[in-house]
Design a protein around this motif. Sequence first.
Motif, PDB file in Angstrom:
ATOM      1  N   SER A 189       9.130  60.550  33.836  1.00 19.62           N
ATOM      2  CA  SER A 189       8.473  59.291  33.468  1.00 19.62           C
ATOM      3  C   SER A 189       7.003  59.520  33.167  1.00 19.62           C
ATOM      4  O   SER A 189       6.425  58.923  32.270  1.00 19.62           O
ATOM      5  N   GLU A 248      13.596  54.080  30.165  1.00 18.90           N
ATOM      6  CA  GLU A 248      13.683  54.782  31.436  1.00 18.90           C
ATOM      7  C   GLU A 248      15.114  54.745  31.950  1.00 18.90           C
ATOM      8  O   GLU A 248      15.794  53.712  31.838  1.00 18.90           O
ATOM      9  N   GLU A 249      15.549  55.855  32.521  1.00 15.95           N
ATOM     10  CA  GLU A 249      16.874  55.933  33.156  1.00 15.95           C
ATOM     11  C   GLU A 249      17.998  55.484  32.206  1.00 15.95           C
ATOM     12  O   GLU A 249      18.799  54.618  32.533  1.00 15.95           O
TER      13      GLU A 249
HETATM   14 MG   LIG Z   1      11.326  58.353  36.351  1.00 12.54          MG
END
Ligand SMILES: [Mg+2]
Length: 359
Positions: free
Chosen positions: A89, A155-156
């Motif tokens: 991230s 994200e993810e």
């Molecule tokens: Mg992350």
Amino acid sequence: MSDILRYHAEQLFAEELEELRKQDTGKRPHNWLLTPQSVVTYLVGGKLKNGFDVTPKYIGSKRLMEIAAATLATDRALLLYGLPGTAKSWVSEHLAAAISGDSTMIIQGTAGTSEESIRYGWNYARLLAEGPSRNALVETPVMRAMQDGKIARIEELTRIGADVQDTLITILSEKTLPVPELNTEVQANKGFNVIATANNRDKGVNELSSALKRRFNTVILPVPDSMEEEIDIVRRRVESFEKTMDLPAEKPALEEIRRIVTIFRELRNGVTLDGKTKLKSPGSTLSTAEAISVVNNGLALAAYFGDGTLNAADLAAGVIGAVVKDPVQDKLVWQEYLETVVKTREDWKDVYRACRDLA
Ligand SMILES: [Mg+2]
Ligand SMILES: Nc1ncnc2c1ncn2[C@@H]1O[C@H](COP(=O)(O)OP(=O)(O)OP(=O)(O)O)[C@@H](O)[C@H]1O
């Protein structure tokens, strides 16, 4: 401004980005604020021709950052993949900041992420009052990034359901977002691309479909190679935490950081640093990110409930918390490590005592 808890990368490092831009003479991809070379310098740090120091954000292989930056200049998207806490991230945010000057066009992938949160939604009050119109349409970060020719972050990715993930296929291959209700589409401007992150502990939650996989170039971020690298990461992140939180504590001694990183690496690798004693590994991840949190926690304890100097007692609770995630299995692993390794180290007596007292 100064009450904000966490600034975006482009705010925090505005000066560095500006200096890099000023000396940047090479060819920039369309709509990029910096050349790919400068993007990589921003990420791994370096000295500019005019003597200005760029701080390293990612500590590790420069080549990986070059591959990541180069990918974003092609028509494929970038997938940062790896264990928890390997700076996926973090790198994604800094890449978006350096390339687009904006790291905020972000979608957090969850099991509940719907197609509307990737493509577009509707403002229902407007929709009922005016019928479908551009005004009633609610733009998503992806849609905005397409219009502005910027980087969108997801994200993810693998936590998003497979059917919803597949809405990305048209966006990534045709570079367009059809809006059938308005009989129109949003075509991406040059400079648009996507950085997704995925955690390999989530493997199998929702595999990337092969159609989607083909549209991503995957860069695997590794756990820090060497002890010194990991210590360096922890030290830098702790220093910036101390500054943000304005803690009345002294800078932690490098020796304390070294001990934490040693414990984490030995348990993670299942063997002592000297290679002589085999150890059982706990089920916990013991990532660099967690080592950073342990030291940060210790610092807060030292600052508010200690004498302002980080010592073993301030770190013990955090270490045990990070290692023992399962009260039965991990606890045994930790006890064994404490008795067979920590206890025998001459200069670790304080660690042993502090941990034993908590057990
Ligand atoms: Mg992350
Ligand atoms: N190689 C590295 N260089 C610089 N910082 C690092 C490195 N590895 C970890 N960190 C630090 O670890 C912290 C956590 O990283 P981050 O949140 O990006 O992890 P992640 O890979 O996204 O984890 P998750 O899979 O849990 O989302 C960041 O503050 C980052 O500074």
